[in-house]
Design a protein around this motif. Structure first.
Motif, PDB file in Angstrom:
ATOM      1  N   TYR A   5      50.616 -27.328  41.532  1.00 25.29           N
ATOM      2  CA  TYR A   5      50.885 -27.738  43.079  1.00 25.29           C
ATOM      3  C   TYR A   5      52.253 -27.233  43.262  1.00 25.29           C
ATOM      4  CZ  TYR A   5      47.181 -31.065  41.733  1.00 25.29           C
ATOM      5  OH  TYR A   5      45.821 -31.587  41.553  1.00 25.29           O
ATOM      6  N   TYR A   6      52.418 -27.117  44.623  1.00 23.88           N
ATOM      7  CA  TYR A   6      53.871 -26.627  45.358  1.00 23.88           C
ATOM      8  C   TYR A   6      54.089 -27.461  46.434  1.00 23.88           C
ATOM      9  CZ  TYR A   6      57.114 -23.940  47.825  1.00 23.88           C
ATOM     10  OH  TYR A   6      58.092 -23.700  48.678  1.00 23.88           O
ATOM     11  N   ALA A   7      55.069 -28.156  46.602  1.00 22.03           N
ATOM     12  CA  ALA A   7      55.657 -28.952  47.561  1.00 22.03           C
ATOM     13  C   ALA A   7      56.573 -28.362  48.311  1.00 22.03           C
ATOM     14  CB  ALA A   7      55.950 -30.246  47.199  1.00 22.03           C
ATOM     15  N   GLY A   8      56.605 -27.913  49.456  1.00 26.03           N
ATOM     16  CA  GLY A   8      57.787 -27.330  50.251  1.00 26.03           C
ATOM     17  C   GLY A   8      58.360 -28.110  51.269  1.00 26.03           C
ATOM     18  N   VAL A   9      59.597 -28.173  51.643  1.00 28.70           N
ATOM     19  CA  VAL A   9      60.039 -28.708  52.359  1.00 28.70           C
ATOM     20  C   VAL A   9      61.026 -28.046  53.419  1.00 28.70           C
ATOM     21  CG1 VAL A   9      61.920 -30.816  52.710  1.00 28.70           C
ATOM     22  CG2 VAL A   9      60.663 -30.685  50.636  1.00 28.70           C
ATOM     23  N   TYR A  10      60.669 -28.300  54.522  1.00 29.82           N
ATOM     24  CA  TYR A  10      61.628 -27.618  55.567  1.00 29.82           C
ATOM     25  C   TYR A  10      62.310 -28.564  56.833  1.00 29.82           C
ATOM     26  CZ  TYR A  10      58.171 -24.151  53.446  1.00 29.82           C
ATOM     27  OH  TYR A  10      57.743 -23.395  52.561  1.00 29.82           O
ATOM     28  N   TRP A  11      63.438 -28.049  56.991  1.00 24.00           N
ATOM     29  CA  TRP A  11      64.280 -29.183  57.660  1.00 24.00           C
ATOM     30  C   TRP A  11      64.415 -28.529  59.212  1.00 24.00           C
ATOM     31  CZ3 TRP A  11      65.113 -34.077  57.311  1.00 24.00           C
ATOM     32  CH2 TRP A  11      65.968 -34.703  58.200  1.00 24.00           C
ATOM     33  N   GLY A  12      63.764 -28.899  60.251  1.00 26.34           N
ATOM     34  CA  GLY A  12      64.032 -28.755  61.258  1.00 26.34           C
ATOM     35  C   GLY A  12      64.692 -29.666  62.306  1.00 26.34           C
TER      36      GLY A  12
END
Length: 62
Positions: A5-12
């Motif tokens: 699995y891959y969990a990406g986090v992006y902060w806008g």
């Protein structure tokens, strides 16, 4: 079965602070343990399983 699995986090732009968001992530990771025991531990990405096992992610409040 071997799944990955891959969990990406992006902060806008957000109204909440990064600390509040980090706390929500910590709660999410804790609650995922009740879904499946394999979601109890988290590791940083590495080039091999052995490398990943040397880099656990330990959620902790700051």
């Amino acid at each position: 079965m071997n799944e990955s699995y891959y969990a990406g986090v992006y902060w806008g732009p957000r109204k909440e602070s990064s600390e509040e968001c980090a706390r929500r992530l910590e709660v999410l990771l804790e609650e995922l343990q009740s879904v499946d025991p394999s979601l109890e531990r988290w590791f940083q990405q590495g080039k091999s399983r052995a490398e990943c096992l040397e880099a656990p992610i330990e959620p902790e409040p700051r």
